[in-house]
Scaffold this active site. Structure first.
Site, PDB file in Angstrom:
ATOM      1  N   HIS A  64      -9.700 -13.665   6.011  1.00  0.00           N
ATOM      2  CA  HIS A  64      -8.970 -13.108   4.868  1.00  0.00           C
ATOM      3  C   HIS A  64      -9.252 -13.951   3.644  1.00  0.00           C
ATOM      4  CE1 HIS A  64      -5.695 -11.943   2.167  1.00  0.00           C
ATOM      5  NE2 HIS A  64      -5.668 -10.797   2.837  1.00  0.00           N
ATOM      6  N   HIS A 106       0.823  -1.208   0.000  1.00  0.00           N
ATOM      7  CA  HIS A 106       0.000   0.000   0.000  1.00  0.00           C
ATOM      8  C   HIS A 106       0.862   1.265   0.000  1.00  0.00           C
ATOM      9  CE1 HIS A 106      -2.682  -2.853   2.566  1.00  0.00           C
ATOM     10  NE2 HIS A 106      -2.794  -3.128   1.285  1.00  0.00           N
TER      11      HIS A 106
END
Length: 427
Positions: free
Chosen positions: A174, A108
């Site tokens: 997840h 990110h």
């Protein structure tokens, strides 16, 4: 009529569904679970009674430099609750220990100072030492071995040079690693792009074992365990949170044993059976998890697991930061045939993975089976470039879904609602 308040950015939007069309509601029991103690007390108890490990204050004795790996701005980890206690424990055991907080950005963008203040509070954000992980900075990486998959395991130099490496985080379902938390602080948290690309290869993402809530035989999880061991991750403090992002349980201690205890707790709360429907409405749990389309794919996979073949997914996600990954966006935007694009990705070998192809691969998998309508604040052109339908309100989305189904001969289609798509494990 049944009314739902769905998280949307830092707000909520209201969905109304006729009783006769409502097939089911998939909701994590974490949202109704009543914690026996306050957030601070839960974390304090976990640190006082670590699983499979000495206390953190004991581990700190005689150490010179400690690095605390901490999740970034895209994760709702309540660091303002956890971090003060970690710092206090470390300094109780060793007042002179040099502590740095390494922000695990994975792939990110870097976390801003404003986001650090919001996450940790003014005192920690301004007084403690922070290191921002940047996966593309090759000069910051050190090799610590070879992953079971064959990829080189490169992680941030700051973690390698620490003589005590610990991590905070949270445990949630997840969509390909099985669960977040534990070993994910290392890979992808502070790993080089080279290592992340090898781990997130098309072969592994395509594995039937790389799914929400599954760790057994999961090739992605296997690599992550190796990376955490090779990095000498000595201690973790992971929490489970509810819909309000409040701590309802905490697990501290050995990187594997504490994480296993946390995932077992999470599975009991998050596991739900699918309720197949023509339309599935899902969310990404609101801010901070629905800041971009990249993260929103997670909530879509919960809808995918309960949507009938040829059905419609309505995804409620603010995405005020846009797509969240230029490469992710471009793969979809440049696609003139979704199946051809998927075939190209699947043909790539482990060492040929390109940036964000894993997220593209999962979104393509969904789009090849379902229409996706985004209720979002992202630009309309961006949504349409990525082969999804755009609207800025839930009422229009439901009308669009009905219109799509009507063309397929389905009227008054059944509806399943998943108020928080990232909090459930649909199995």
């Amino acid at each position: 009529m049944k009314t739902f308040s769905l998280p949307y950015g830092k707000e909520h939007c209201t969905l109304t569904v006729p009783d006769e069309r409502l097939a089911g509601v998939l909701l994590s029991r974490a949202h109704e679970y009543k914690a026996p103690k306050s957030e601070d007390e839960l974390v304090a108890d976990a640190l006082a009674n670590p699983i499979g490990s000495p206390k953190l204050s004991e581990l700190a004795k005689g150490k010179k430099r400690c690095v605390i790996i901490s999740s970034d701005h895209t994760r709702p980890v309540p660091s303002h609750v956890i971090m003060p206690q970690l710092l206090r424990e470390l300094r109780t055991g060793n007042p002179d220990i040099d502590i740095s907080i390494l922000v695990a950005t994975g792939m990110h963008r870097p976390t801003t100072q404003e986001e650090l203040v919001a996450k940790y509070g003014e005192a920690i954000a301004t007084k403690e030492k922070f290191i921002m992980h940047v996966s593309r900075n090759d000069e910051d990486m050190v090799s610590i071995g070879t992953l079971p998959s064959g990829g080189e395991c490169l992680i941030n130099r700051a973690a390698v040079e620490a003589d005590l490496l610990i991590a905070e985080g949270f445990i949630e379902p997840h969509f390909f690693a099985g669960f977040s938390g534990g070993r994910k602080s290392i890979l992808p948290g502070i790993a080089s792009k080279v290592t992340v690309l090898a781990n997130h290869c098309a072969e592994f993402i395509n594995s039937p074992y790389a799914r929400t809530g599954n760790l057994e035989n999961n090739p992605i999880h296997r690599d992550m365990l190796y990376a955490a061991k090779a990095a000498k991750l000595a201690f973790i403090c992971n929490v489970v949170i509810d819909a309000d992002k409040k701590v309802i349980a905490a697990f501290a201690g050995d990187r594997e044993k504490a994480h296993e205890a946390g995932t077992a707790f999470e599975m009991k709360l998050a596991g739900v059976a699918p309720v197949p429907a023509d339309i599935v409405v899902s969310t990404n749990g609101g801010y901070p998890l629905d800041q971009n389309i990249y993260q929103t794919v997670k909530g879509m996979t919960a809808a995918e697991a309960s949507c009938k073949e040829g059905g419609v997914i309505v995804m409620v996600s603010a995405c005020e930061d846009g797509h969240g990954g230029e490469d992710f966006y471009r793969i979809l935007k440049d696609s003139t045939n979704l199946q051809d694009t998927m075939n190209t990705i699947l043909a790539r070998k482990r060492n040929e993975t390109v940036f964000d192809q894993w997220e593209s691969q999962i979104l393509l998998r969904i789009l090849l089976k379902h229409d996706v309508i985004m209720v979002t604040k992202a630009p309309q052109q961006m949504i349409e470039d990525m082969h999804m339908h755009y609207t800025d309100n839930i009422e229009d989305a439901m009308a669009m879904a009905d219109a799509i189904l009507a063309k397929r001969g389905v009227t008054d289609g059944s509806i399943t609602v998943i108020p928080d798509g990232v909090s459930v494990i649909v199995k």
